[in-house]
Design a protein around this motif. Structure first.
Motif, PDB file in Angstrom:
ATOM      1  N   PHE A 124      14.645 -51.143 -40.910  1.00 56.51           N
ATOM      2  CA  PHE A 124      13.737 -50.192 -41.212  1.00 56.51           C
ATOM      3  C   PHE A 124      14.389 -48.998 -41.807  1.00 56.51           C
ATOM      4  O   PHE A 124      15.661 -49.133 -42.291  1.00 56.51           O
ATOM      5  N   PRO A 125      13.738 -47.707 -42.449  1.00 53.63           N
ATOM      6  CA  PRO A 125      14.349 -47.132 -43.328  1.00 53.63           C
ATOM      7  C   PRO A 125      15.659 -46.614 -42.887  1.00 53.63           C
ATOM      8  O   PRO A 125      15.736 -46.195 -41.704  1.00 53.63           O
ATOM      9  N   CYS A 126      16.734 -46.384 -43.751  1.00 53.06           N
ATOM     10  CA  CYS A 126      18.024 -45.974 -43.475  1.00 53.06           C
ATOM     11  C   CYS A 126      17.791 -44.480 -42.927  1.00 53.06           C
ATOM     12  O   CYS A 126      18.791 -44.062 -41.885  1.00 53.06           O
ATOM     13  N   SER A 127      17.140 -43.950 -43.517  1.00 52.75           N
ATOM     14  CA  SER A 127      16.880 -42.257 -43.153  1.00 52.75           C
ATOM     15  C   SER A 127      16.647 -42.225 -41.577  1.00 52.75           C
ATOM     16  O   SER A 127      16.773 -41.072 -41.070  1.00 52.75           O
ATOM     17  N   LEU A 128      15.909 -42.943 -41.047  1.00 54.70           N
ATOM     18  CA  LEU A 128      15.354 -42.849 -39.602  1.00 54.70           C
ATOM     19  C   LEU A 128      16.391 -43.043 -38.591  1.00 54.70           C
ATOM     20  O   LEU A 128      16.455 -42.572 -37.678  1.00 54.70           O
ATOM     21  N   ALA A 129      17.536 -43.733 -38.932  1.00 55.71           N
ATOM     22  CA  ALA A 129      18.615 -43.898 -38.396  1.00 55.71           C
ATOM     23  C   ALA A 129      19.704 -42.921 -38.684  1.00 55.71           C
ATOM     24  O   ALA A 129      20.892 -42.976 -37.984  1.00 55.71           O
ATOM     25  N   GLY A 130      19.681 -41.939 -39.620  1.00 57.48           N
ATOM     26  CA  GLY A 130      20.291 -41.106 -40.045  1.00 57.48           C
ATOM     27  C   GLY A 130      21.650 -41.469 -40.836  1.00 57.48           C
ATOM     28  O   GLY A 130      22.769 -41.209 -40.921  1.00 57.48           O
ATOM     29  N   LEU A 131      21.312 -42.830 -41.534  1.00 55.26           N
ATOM     30  CA  LEU A 131      22.279 -43.577 -42.285  1.00 55.26           C
ATOM     31  C   LEU A 131      21.850 -43.057 -43.798  1.00 55.26           C
ATOM     32  O   LEU A 131      20.804 -43.247 -44.182  1.00 55.26           O
ATOM     33  N   GLY A 132      23.006 -43.337 -44.375  1.00 56.14           N
ATOM     34  CA  GLY A 132      22.971 -43.316 -45.932  1.00 56.14           C
ATOM     35  C   GLY A 132      22.698 -44.665 -46.649  1.00 56.14           C
ATOM     36  O   GLY A 132      23.074 -45.709 -45.950  1.00 56.14           O
ATOM     37  N   SER A 133      22.583 -44.638 -47.775  1.00 52.41           N
ATOM     38  CA  SER A 133      22.252 -46.052 -48.697  1.00 52.41           C
ATOM     39  C   SER A 133      22.877 -45.954 -49.833  1.00 52.41           C
ATOM     40  O   SER A 133      22.509 -45.311 -50.802  1.00 52.41           O
ATOM     41  N   THR A 134      24.036 -46.741 -49.956  1.00 53.10           N
ATOM     42  CA  THR A 134      24.577 -46.813 -51.388  1.00 53.10           C
ATOM     43  C   THR A 134      23.946 -47.394 -52.228  1.00 53.10           C
ATOM     44  O   THR A 134      23.826 -47.049 -53.541  1.00 53.10           O
ATOM     45  N   TYR A 135      23.222 -48.586 -51.893  1.00 54.10           N
ATOM     46  CA  TYR A 135      22.800 -49.632 -52.814  1.00 54.10           C
ATOM     47  C   TYR A 135      21.379 -49.464 -52.833  1.00 54.10           C
ATOM     48  O   TYR A 135      20.484 -50.060 -53.591  1.00 54.10           O
ATOM     49  N   GLY A 136      20.457 -48.857 -51.975  1.00 52.47           N
ATOM     50  CA  GLY A 136      19.039 -49.010 -51.706  1.00 52.47           C
ATOM     51  C   GLY A 136      18.812 -50.205 -51.646  1.00 52.47           C
ATOM     52  O   GLY A 136      19.357 -51.203 -50.877  1.00 52.47           O
ATOM     53  N   GLY A 137      17.328 -50.298 -51.553  1.00 48.59           N
ATOM     54  CA  GLY A 137      16.668 -52.043 -51.158  1.00 48.59           C
ATOM     55  C   GLY A 137      16.784 -52.140 -49.789  1.00 48.59           C
ATOM     56  O   GLY A 137      16.993 -53.348 -49.402  1.00 48.59           O
ATOM     57  N   GLY A 157      29.453 -55.042 -54.448  1.00 49.46           N
ATOM     58  CA  GLY A 157      27.960 -54.829 -54.956  1.00 49.46           C
ATOM     59  C   GLY A 157      26.804 -54.930 -53.553  1.00 49.46           C
ATOM     60  O   GLY A 157      27.483 -55.077 -52.509  1.00 49.46           O
ATOM     61  N   ALA A 158      25.736 -54.806 -53.999  1.00 55.82           N
ATOM     62  CA  ALA A 158      24.706 -54.769 -53.009  1.00 55.82           C
ATOM     63  C   ALA A 158      24.684 -56.413 -52.069  1.00 55.82           C
ATOM     64  O   ALA A 158      25.064 -57.093 -52.832  1.00 55.82           O
ATOM     65  N   PRO A 159      24.242 -56.012 -50.975  1.00 60.50           N
ATOM     66  CA  PRO A 159      24.490 -57.200 -50.228  1.00 60.50           C
ATOM     67  C   PRO A 159      23.268 -58.336 -50.524  1.00 60.50           C
ATOM     68  O   PRO A 159      22.167 -57.894 -51.170  1.00 60.50           O
ATOM     69  N   GLY A 160      23.662 -59.682 -50.721  1.00 60.01           N
ATOM     70  CA  GLY A 160      22.830 -60.466 -51.293  1.00 60.01           C
ATOM     71  C   GLY A 160      23.055 -60.748 -52.791  1.00 60.01           C
ATOM     72  O   GLY A 160      22.493 -61.817 -53.504  1.00 60.01           O
ATOM     73  N   ALA A 161      23.424 -59.780 -53.492  1.00 58.61           N
ATOM     74  CA  ALA A 161      23.891 -59.817 -54.945  1.00 58.61           C
ATOM     75  C   ALA A 161      25.187 -60.703 -55.120  1.00 58.61           C
ATOM     76  O   ALA A 161      26.036 -60.791 -54.405  1.00 58.61           O
ATOM     77  N   THR A 162      25.344 -61.283 -56.319  1.00 54.05           N
ATOM     78  CA  THR A 162      26.635 -61.901 -56.709  1.00 54.05           C
ATOM     79  C   THR A 162      27.831 -61.011 -56.539  1.00 54.05           C
ATOM     80  O   THR A 162      27.682 -59.894 -57.452  1.00 54.05           O
TER      81      THR A 162
END
Length: 825
Positions: free
Chosen positions: A479-492, A403-408
């Motif tokens: 900073f936004p993932c897109s600026l680093a050319g990275l994807g984001s599975t969980y957002g936030g 799950g997302a970082p910080g979530a249970t």
């Protein structure tokens, strides 16, 4: 009969006929006017009466195998006390682990087994032997150090399996079918075809065997377990003249198995995270449930090809013999690693494949001039074995795996994108050259002195590498993932950051060396009368040392010393008495032995050590391959009695006590006082003690088997009109065993099998009912010391799964066997 007179049986076909002529296990025929029949064995590479051999030997005839409805090689242990044909633990790969005379075998401790297996005198991969049996002429269990007369060295003994030889005189064959209420089906058949009378013949045999395997079902899975063996064998026998014979055999084996591993425990304890409450992975189970909680079973396949060849040529008063073999074994498997259902709804698998090849060649020359003062054998042996293993499994669960970082963390939300695989590469190559010789002096018609030796040049070249593969971490980067050319599975704001595969192995060990050991055997026997033979012998053995792999071995002297274990050496002393009494109606054989080991190779589990990977320190519990001084003391008793012409009784008893001889071995020692305890040291305790592994003076057992076992057999026959009826019984009794697993005791128990049937007086057909474990005896026969955990330590995330791996006695099984034979059979 004088012992040396038996050496006149030199022709290969005569040896085969001798092996196949054995009657039941007690060595008796039944019926009116029955005459006790001698058991003939070839333990010393020539045909001799069992009672003339100065060695403890147990002979199991092909007829006994049929009578007791034995279809699996492992079931032979039920009629040979002291012999174990089990497998190593699941945690150690479940490899075949034959053992005898108080020493357990673990492949990690030494690549060489304590008990070697031969098929038609060729050293054989134990994985090929551990299968359904068919068309077997005999099995001989040789106790004590081996190596001066055949194949490879082994400290505890050898099993020699002889398949049925082609008959160049008479057509024949058989068909046999067996079925049981537990879904077991065994069908086998053989056909003997003489092509040129007295010169050339072919024997074809085949097998289909299917069962539920270990009878374990899963409470969480819908797949039905099974094991299926398909095999075929073709043998060609060629005897162009009275002094030359040859046999070549090819066998194919295709074995498939889909099995769960049984567990015992209350299930997940819960309370660590809300997403993993108590029993989220399964209900409370006991060993008697014969149940698993994994949702998907392990899937294993074995494809094997084996060729054996034997040639015997008698010329100029000598016998020239050749024995050669080739084997190719391919074992692709998918092991289910989540045996405690940490992650419901998902499957954790370990693809693993091993491909191995071996070739052996032996050439020997022996005296062949009939009775004489001196008999001798000299020879040369060569073997070459290679193996390649490739596999992978999840080694670490990274942020984002559940799950997302910080979530249970949620065990049902596994995303394998955020895991780090471990890649396994193992290559091995072993080459052995050996010269051997044996001389037997017939000092008097009743006294024999024999001495033999083998000089070995043994080379190995093994490499073991473990790599970390690629994966992703879900983590905020500011900073936004897109600026680093990275994807984001969980957002936030959590980005998927790639971790590249590491081309440098995290574990890289290599063993390349050559050893030059020498082993010997000396025996003296004297026949006091036709009824009594006494003997004494001294024999030595040798095995290569194993190794351990630790990430911080270079920084700790204790771990460094265990990285590469020295070779094992042993010397065994044995005395025995063999008797035929009451007009040969009673056979009583007794042997006692004492074996001393210098550097016995064995495994210990549940040992804490300080793991330092250069980044962090932690206390892990591991299996340690150990080497220590050890002593084995024991005795074997074998008795058979022909009570009446229609009733025979047999019993055998084996006691073996193998222990470390007051030597230092790795141990669990929480306060580092040199005395083993049940506590676990902390990282600080290890640092303060200045070592990464505790050692203690020990006299612990070096075997996991019961200290004694007993078998008893009986058969009663009675003519019923034009047919013969019979009743048979087989009892195998195991002593109380506190040595199987730490913290667990296996109680004493017995397994009783019963058989009843009718057959034609000439044995052409046979119909029998059988009941295995007729009393339904239920005993937990093993339990892992620790609660099971998976690689990546999921217990630290979701809490203890609450299950241990266990095994249990097989259930009661009732079945029917029908057999029809014709001609030479």
């Amino acid at each position: 009969m004088q012992a040396h007179a038996q050496s006149a049986l030199v022709d290969g076909a005569v040896e085969g006929a001798a092996r196949e002529s054995q009657s039941d296990g007690a060595g008796f025929d039944s019926g009116e006017g029955a005459v006790p029949q001698e058991i003939v064995v070839t333990s010393r590479r020539r045909s001799e009466r069992l009672q003339d051999v100065p060695q403890a030997v147990t002979a199991v005839s092909g007829d006994e195998i049929k009578k007791l409805a034995i279809t699996e090689f492992q079931d032979v242990a039920a009629i040979v006390p002291g012999l174990s044909l089990g497998n190593s633990s699941v945690l150690n790969g479940g490899e075949p682990a034959p053992s005898l005379r108080g020493i357990s075998f673990d492949k990690g401790a030494s690549g060489s087994p304590t008990v070697d297996i031969y098929v038609n005198e060729v050293p054989t991969d134990s994985r090929l032997a551990y299968s359904a049996m068919y068309d077997v002429a005999s099995i001989e269990v040789l106790r004590g150090p081996q190596g001066t007369l055949r194949g490879r060295t082994a400290p505890s003994g050898a099993l020699t399996v002889s398949t049925r030889r082609p008959d160049p005189v008479e057509w024949g064959g058989y068909v046999s079918m067996l079925g049981s209420d537990k879904g077991s089906i065994n069908g086998q058949a053989a056909l003997n075809v003489p092509i040129a009378t007295d010169v050339l013949a072919v024997r074809l045999a085949g097998l289909m065997d299917e069962s539920d395997g270990n009878f374990v079902e899963s409470v969480n899975g819908g797949m039905h377990p099974y094991r299926r063996d398909l095999s075929g064998r073709a043998s060609i026998g060629f005897t162009p003249s009275s002094n030359l014979d040859a046999m070549v055999t090819y066998q194919y084996l295709d074995q498939r198995a889909r099995q769960y591993d049984a567990v015992e425990g209350d299930g997940a304890v819960g309370g660590v995270v809300s997403t993993a409450p108590a029993n989220y992975n399964g209900p409370a189970l006991s060993a008697s449930d014969r149940s698993a909680v994994d949702e998907v079973p392990g899937d294993r396949r074995l494809k094997g090809h084996q060729v054996t060849a034997q040639i015997n040529w008698s010329v100029l008063g000598h016998r020239v013999s050749y024995v050669g073999g080739y084997a190719h074994v391919d074992t692709p498997s998918v092991n289910a690693t989540d045996k405690v259902n940490f992650i419901p709804g998902r499957t954790l698998e370990q693809p693993l494949r091993t491909v191995s090849q071996s070739i052996t060649q032996e050439l020997r020359i022996s005296s062949d001039s009939g009775p004489s003062f001196l008999d001798y054998t000299v020879g040369y042996f060569f073997s070459r074995a290679t193996a390649k293993t490739r596999g992978q499994q999840i080694g670490a669960y990274l942020p984002g795996a559940f799950g997302a970082p910080g979530a249970t963390p949620d065990p049902q939300a596994l995303n394998e994108k955020f895991t780090l695989p471990v890649l396994i590469n193992f290559d091995s190559k072993g080459v052995e050259h050996a010269v051997f010789g044996n001389v037997t002096l017939h000092l008097t018609p009743s006294t024999e002195l024999s001495a033999g030796g083998r000089y070995i040049i043994s080379s190995v070249d093994n490499t073991s590498q473990v790599f970390l593969g690629s994966g992703y971490i879900s983590t905020p980067i500011g900073f936004p993932c897109s600026l680093a050319g990275l994807g984001s599975t969980y957002g936030g704001g959590a980005c998927d950051v790639a971790i590249s595969a590491n081309p440098v192995p995290i574990t890289d060990t290599a063993t390349k060396n050559t050893r030059h050991p020498f082993v010997f055997n000396v025996s003296l026997s004297h026949r006091f009368s036709e009824q009594v033979l006494a003997y004494g012998s001294v024999a030595s053995s040798w095995r290569r040392g194993g190794n351990n792999t630790y990430s911080n071995a270079g920084n700790d002297p204790t771990l460094a010393e265990l990285s590469f274990l020295p070779p094992e050496k042993s010397t065994s002393y044995e005395v025995g008495l063999k008797t035929n009494l009451l007009d040969r109606r009673l056979r009583l054989n007794i042997a006692g032995y004492y074996q001393k080991f210098d550097g016995l190779l064995f495994q210990q589990g549940n040992i804490p050590y300080l793991n330092d990977n250069g980044v962090a320190q932690s206390v892990d519990t591991i299996v340690v391959n150990s080497s220590a001084r050890a002593v084995v003391k024991g005795f074997d008793i074998d008795a058979a009695f022909q009570a009446t012409p229609y009733w025979n009784i047999g019993a055998a008893f084996s006691y073996a006590n193998g222990r470390v001889d007051d030597d230092r071995v790795p141990c669990r020692d929480s306060n580092f006082d040199g005395v083993a305890d049940t506590g676990t040291p902390t990282v600080g305790d290890f640092v303060q003690a200045g070592t990464a592994l505790a050692t203690c003076k020990s006299n612990r057992s070096v075997s996991r088997e019961p200290i004694w076992t007993l078998t008893a057999q009986s058969e009663l026959q009675q003519p019923i009109g034009q047919v013969d009826g019979y009743l048979r019984g087989l009892l195998t009794y195991y002593a109380r065993n506190p040595r199987r697993d730490e913290g667990s005791v296996v109680p004493a128990y017995g397994l009783l099998n019963l058989y009843a049937g009718v057959r034609s007086p000439d044995g052409a057909w046979d119909v029998s009912l059988f009941a295995r474990n007729v009393t339904g005896t239920g005993v937990r026969t093993s339990r892992s010391t620790d609660v099971y955990n998976v690689a990546g330590d999921l217990a630290s995330v979701f809490g203890s799964p609450g299950y241990r791996l266990v095994s249990y006695t097989p259930p009661r099984e009732v079945g029917l066997q029908v057999r029809f034979s014709f001609g030479s059979r």
